[in-house]
Design an enzyme around this catalytic site. Structure first.
Site, PDB file in Angstrom:
ATOM      1  N   ASP A   1      70.516  42.106  32.088  1.00 53.16           N
ATOM      2  CA  ASP A   1      69.779  42.125  32.625  1.00 53.16           C
ATOM      3  C   ASP A   1      69.338  42.336  33.170  1.00 53.16           C
ATOM      4  OD1 ASP A   1      68.067  39.198  33.665  1.00 53.16           O
ATOM      5  OD2 ASP A   1      69.320  37.937  33.581  1.00 53.16           O
TER       6      ASP A   1
ATOM      7  N   ASP B   1      63.535  40.858  33.586  1.00 52.27           N
ATOM      8  CA  ASP B   1      63.113  39.256  34.687  1.00 52.27           C
ATOM      9  C   ASP B   1      61.759  39.441  34.879  1.00 52.27           C
ATOM     10  OD1 ASP B   1      64.295  37.329  36.165  1.00 52.27           O
ATOM     11  OD2 ASP B   1      64.083  38.370  38.099  1.00 52.27           O
TER      12      ASP B   1
ATOM     13  N   GLU C   1      60.944  38.153  30.376  1.00 52.20           N
ATOM     14  CA  GLU C   1      60.807  37.593  30.922  1.00 52.20           C
ATOM     15  C   GLU C   1      58.718  37.445  31.361  1.00 52.20           C
ATOM     16  OE1 GLU C   1      62.081  33.850  34.240  1.00 52.20           O
ATOM     17  OE2 GLU C   1      62.121  36.325  34.912  1.00 52.20           O
TER      18      GLU C   1
ATOM     19  N   HIS D   1      69.033  29.480  32.799  1.00 52.51           N
ATOM     20  CA  HIS D   1      69.145  29.292  34.172  1.00 52.51           C
ATOM     21  C   HIS D   1      68.072  28.920  35.225  1.00 52.51           C
ATOM     22  CE1 HIS D   1      67.505  32.926  34.227  1.00 52.51           C
ATOM     23  NE2 HIS D   1      67.758  32.976  35.790  1.00 52.51           N
ATOM     24  N   ASP D   2      67.061  28.705  34.640  1.00 56.69           N
ATOM     25  CA  ASP D   2      66.047  28.245  35.208  1.00 56.69           C
ATOM     26  C   ASP D   2      65.238  26.979  35.657  1.00 56.69           C
ATOM     27  OD1 ASP D   2      66.317  30.491  37.595  1.00 56.69           O
ATOM     28  OD2 ASP D   2      64.714  31.335  36.217  1.00 56.69           O
TER      29      ASP D   2
END
Length: 560
Positions: free
Chosen positions: A98, A199, A256, A329-330
């Site tokens: 990440d 991210d 993302e 994860h979100d």
């Protein structure tokens, strides 16, 4: 379109805090991941995406980074990380990390220095503004609730934080900062990683003038996203990143990008632009949102899902590349969200996987998805850990919203649904830890766990293994053209994939009913075999018509 390893790969996302704990402190760690690499290898995945393991105060579970080149003590050491990379590569898998560079932690040395004075050399690494008439510089809200600005008494200025106040936004206008980020990226790539998941990377370019957003009736704060999503210099920054870093390595990059459109995604991902390889878009993840956002619940309309996924398939068909995901994860667990997590949990989990994995793009599997893990319903708000959930709860409480209504939204959409510990077996705490887990285990672990799934040949796990192996055998799954069928059918999602002489016909029933399908034109003049199906026995016919059973998925390989 060129053939590439990352187009032919399947990615598995690990959320390290919840994957596997090796030392009994209740928190997943790097040695825990190492102990499960054979499991991932047997599943057949090619790439592991590791959510942040960097040094962090953990205000947002590691997405608030205080040192980009150190490992969080709870997860282990850099020596453990080196061993993890070596063991992943030894199994012919790859690792992407990440990259969180829209913001840092307020405990990062850059910000500690920046706060000292307006003249500090690091001051311009962040975004500071004077207040306006005794209030914040503008009315933007934070994505986690409240204002996006935090007042700093010492220097009498506000800093911008689009997320938690412990996540100040970095100022990408500053070339010195950008070069420090590029140097850090090269450091990780030179250690041998195979790419980055980036991210909220389309938030990094902020406008010079930060105008007010338009608040909803009765609200003080408003979204500023139209100003900072896909901001004015975003393409300049990504092209510079590619020129200085990414273009020198054979790596996979996925950005993302909330609020990205297919047209923008094409610009970000087409090869000649030299930016990124693929993006995560969120349109399909908002189809069950009401007019007031994610916490405002509404049922999924399958026609909306068909229209949206087809739009993305066609838009990036010849230029760019799609990422394929339902879970991360979100996001809440997809079998609880678009499927049926009770009577037809196994069937609907397999059906949703079929729908996604047969499309054009790179599929992502989120830990536990491959065994059909479900949402959780904790009895008390005290059992939840996610900053977004807790802030939502407090805001709703202050507005007098009934607790039952809030909890209904949290049960359906809360991020902790995906963050409960991985369910390895039916022993205490699902085999995740010998200690007290940092967040409670979903009580259904005794019936849904890896050990049982591996021993059951008809499990969701073995179905995922087959889906993944089929991608390696049939190029049509990776590179074939996509065409929607039965466009206006409200309960069946059907489409075709075609490449040279090979054609796939994909049928997915989104209902609990038996449905008749009429695709004689597609099946005529072809011999066919069923490539994969989520029902054990042969296809069902009634009075000569083909039937799809509840949540049935069927993929035909058609031959001329």
């Amino acid at each position: 379109m060129q053939k590439k390893w990352w187009k032919e790969s399947v990615v598995y996302q690990i959320y390290p805090r919840s994957f596997m704990d090796s030392n009994g402190d209740g928190i997943g760690d790097l040695q825990g991941i190492i102990s499960k690499l054979d499991y991932l290898n047997d599943l057949g995945v090619d790439v592991i995406w590791l959510s942040p393991v960097y040094e962090s105060p953990n205000d947002d579970n590691g997405y608030d980074i205080s040192d980009y080149q150190a490992i969080m003590r709870e997860f282990g050491t850099m020596k453990d990380w080196d061993e993890l990379l070596e063991e992943i590569h030894r199994r012919d898998m790859k690792l992407i990390m990440d990259l969180v560079v829209n913001h840092s932690s307020d405990e990062h040395n850059w910000f500690v220095e920046a706060k000292k004075s307006t003249e500090n050399p690091y001051r311009d690494y962040y975004i500071w503004r004077k207040g306006k008439e005794g209030e914040e510089p503008n009315n933007w809200y934070s994505n986690f609730g409240g204002s996006a600005w935090q007042y700093d008494e010492q220097t009498d200025e506000y800093f911008l934080h689009l997320f938690s106040k412990k996540q100040p936004d970095l100022n990408w206008e500053n070339s010195k900062l950008r070069n420090e980020i590029y140097e850090m990226m090269r450091w990780w790539l030179d250690k041998g990683i195979d790419g980055f998941r980036m991210d909220v990377i389309n938030f990094i370019s902020k406008p010079d003038e930060m105008l007010d957003g338009e608040p909803k009736l009765g609200k003080k704060y408003a979204s500023g996203s139209k100003y900072y999503r896909n901001g004015p210099r975003i393409h300049d920054y990504l092209q510079e990143m590619n020129e200085k870093v990414l273009g020198h390595y054979d790596v996979m990059t996925v950005g993302e990008m909330p609020g990205v459109t297919p047209e923008l995604a094409e610009d970000y991902t087409k090869e000649e632009n030299k930016e990124l390889i693929m993006v995560f878009q969120f349109e399909h993840m908002g189809l069950d949102n009401g007019p007031n956002g994610k916490w405002d619940l509404k049922p999924l309309d399958l026609l909306d899902l068909k229209k949206n996924l087809t739009k993305w398939q066609k838009a990036l068909e010849d230029k760019g590349w799609n990422s394929l995901y339902f879970n991360n994860h979100d996001q809440p667990r997809i079998v609880s969200r678009f499927g049926n997590d009770s009577t037809y949990r196994v069937e609907s989990a397999k059906m949703l996987a079929t729908l996604l994995h047969m499309m054009k793009g790179t599929p992502y599997v989120y830990q536990g998805e491959e065994i059909g893990m479900t949402n959780v319903q904790f009895a008390s708000i005290e059992d939840y850990r996610d900053i977004e959930i807790l802030q939502f709860y407090q805001e709703q409480l202050a507005e007098g919203i009934p607790v039952e209504k809030m909890m209904e939204s949290i049960y359906a959409k809360g991020r902790d649904n995906s963050r409960t510990p991985m369910q390895w077996d039916n022993t205490e705490n699902a085999g995740f830890t010998t200690g007290t887990p940092w967040i409670k285990v979903n009580p259904n672990y005794k019936n849904i766990n890896v050990q049982d799934a591996i021993s059951d040949p008809d499990s969701v796990y073995h179905y995922y293994r087959k889906l993944i192996s089929l991608r390696k055998k049939h190029e049509v799954i990776v590179y074939g053209r996509y065409d929607l069928l039965l466009e206006n059918h409200s309960e069946i999602f059907a489409y075709k994939r075609s490449l040279n002489e090979e054609t796939l016909l994909v049928l997915c029933n989104f209902s609990e009913k038996e449905l008749e399908i009429n695709l004689l034109r597609e099946l005529a003049n072809h011999s066919s075999e069923i490539l994969i199906s989520n029902y054990e026995d042969d296809e069902k016919e009634l009075n000569g018509a083909k039937m799809l059973r509840p949540y049935e998925a069927r993929v035909y390989l058609l031959k001329p």
